[in-house]
Design a protein around this motif. Structure first.
Motif, mmCIF file in Angstrom:
data_model
loop_
_atom_site.group_PDB
_atom_site.id
_atom_site.type_symbol
_atom_site.label_atom_id
_atom_site.label_comp_id
_atom_site.label_asym_id
_atom_site.label_seq_id
_atom_site.Cartn_x
_atom_site.Cartn_y
_atom_site.Cartn_z
ATOM 1 N N ASP A 102 -10.466 9.533 -2.419
ATOM 2 C CA ASP A 102 -9.108 9.605 -1.873
ATOM 3 C C ASP A 102 -9.147 10.332 -0.526
ATOM 4 O O ASP A 102 -9.470 11.521 -0.466
ATOM 5 C CB ASP A 102 -8.192 10.344 -2.841
ATOM 6 C CG ASP A 102 -6.742 10.418 -2.362
ATOM 7 O OD1 ASP A 102 -6.449 9.887 -1.266
ATOM 8 O OD2 ASP A 102 -5.918 11.009 -3.075
ATOM 9 N N SER A 153 -6.450 10.435 1.662
ATOM 10 C CA SER A 153 -5.078 10.519 2.165
ATOM 11 C C SER A 153 -4.832 11.820 2.922
ATOM 12 O O SER A 153 -4.114 11.831 3.933
ATOM 13 C CB SER A 153 -4.080 10.379 1.011
ATOM 14 O OG SER A 153 -4.315 11.346 0.000
ATOM 15 N N ARG A 169 -6.341 11.560 6.335
ATOM 16 C CA ARG A 169 -5.546 10.719 7.225
ATOM 17 C C ARG A 169 -4.372 11.498 7.823
ATOM 18 O O ARG A 169 -3.998 11.299 8.977
ATOM 19 C CB ARG A 169 -5.024 9.493 6.473
ATOM 20 C CG ARG A 169 -6.127 8.532 6.095
ATOM 21 C CD ARG A 169 -5.575 7.197 5.642
ATOM 22 N NE ARG A 169 -6.659 6.330 5.249
ATOM 23 C CZ ARG A 169 -7.494 5.722 6.076
ATOM 24 N NH1 ARG A 169 -7.351 5.916 7.374
ATOM 25 N NH2 ARG A 169 -8.457 4.944 5.635
ATOM 26 N N SER A 170 -3.802 12.391 7.037
ATOM 27 C CA SER A 170 -2.675 13.181 7.540
ATOM 28 C C SER A 170 -3.112 14.170 8.598
ATOM 29 O O SER A 170 -2.298 14.656 9.381
ATOM 30 C CB SER A 170 -1.996 13.918 6.378
ATOM 31 O OG SER A 170 -2.822 14.955 5.875
#
Length: 272
Positions: free
Chosen positions: A113, A115, A118-119
């Motif tokens: 994961d 995510s 990416r943030s």
């Protein structure tokens, strides 16, 4: 009665065919699920680190030069400016930054994961940082590194610049050795058949021998390979102007020397 038997036999045959088809369909679904990982691109050598690997993305980068010499496919997952350790106080403003540390990347590799990573990218780019981060996270996410032959891990210079401690309490990822031990355990679990090479920081104007010794200790504790880039004759005070851009980052000549030394080390250990 014989007509009934024939009818019954036909029904059995039809059910048999339907059952077989169902099994094939079900089998296809299972194989499709298993091949979701297999549909990812494979790679033979993975480079994890900071700007020494990450800042250069063309054929003159260390991973690309190593790939040419070794005849191996490589993934350059280096991220400039990142550390091995995470912020000691971990305020909210640092949570995103920590996700791009070796600890954060190892956790993402472990669970699949990305995510949080990416943030982190928009803020890094907005602050004038390197724009290849998004591409690198995409590459990590779309590559099955579990089958990599070699995983090369290099960090330490930015830990020094951020004044993170070299050693800390066992299990504490706020120190260089604590972060390295934690991240390597995660990567070993995810890539059990990969040869893992821990690389010391190569140079940083100041005396980084403590990081080289610490990295060697971690490599011994983890029973993995250790390449001492700091003492490999790549860069020192006598040739720093010839092989670096700014006293820290290697120029094209320096990167070629580094890649050659790393290749020779891998050959000497029977990894190539």
């Amino acid at each position: 009665m014989s007509g009934i038997k024939k009818c019954f036999n036909k029904i059995i045959i039809i059910f048999g065919i339907l059952f077989a088809v169902a099994c094939i369909v079900m089998s296809g679904r299972i194989l499709t699920g298993l091949s979701s990982e297999g549909s990812k691109e494979s790679v033979q050598v993975v480079f994890l680190g900071d700007s020494i690997f990450g800042n250069f993305r063309d054929e003159s980068s260390i991973p690309a030069l190593f790939s040419e010499s070794a005849g191996k496919t490589v993934l350059n997952a280096g991220l400039g400016g990142t550390t091995a350790a995470v912020c000691g106080n971990n305020p909210r403003s640092e949570v995103v930054q920590d996700s791009l540390s070796l600890v954060g990347i190892a956790e993402a590799i472990s669970c699949g994961d990305y995510s949080i990573q990416r943030s982190a990218i928009p803020s890094r780019v907005a602050n004038g940082d390197l724009t290849y981060f998004d591409e690198t996270i995409n590459d990590l996410e779309s590559t099955d590194i579990t089958g990599a032959e070699i995983v090369i891990i290099e960090h330490g210079l930015n830990d020094y610049f951020n004044d993170w401690p070299i050693d800390g309490v066992a299990g504490n990822t706020n120190s260089y050795t604590g972060a390295m031990n934690y991240a390597i355990k995660l990567i070993k679990a995810k890539c059990p058949n990969s040869a893992i090479i821990l690389v010391s920081p190569v140079y940083g104007r100041d005396n980084l021998s403590g990081y080289s010794l610490a990295a060697e200790m971690v490599a011994k504790d983890q029973n993995i390979y250790f390449f001492d880039a700091y003492n490999a004759g790549i860069v020192d005070s006598s040739n720093v102007d010839e092989v670096t851009i700014d006293g820290i980052h290697l120029n094209e000549i320096g990167r070629e020397i580094y890649a050659d030394k790393l290749y020779d080390y891998c050959k000497s250990q029977g990894l190539l």
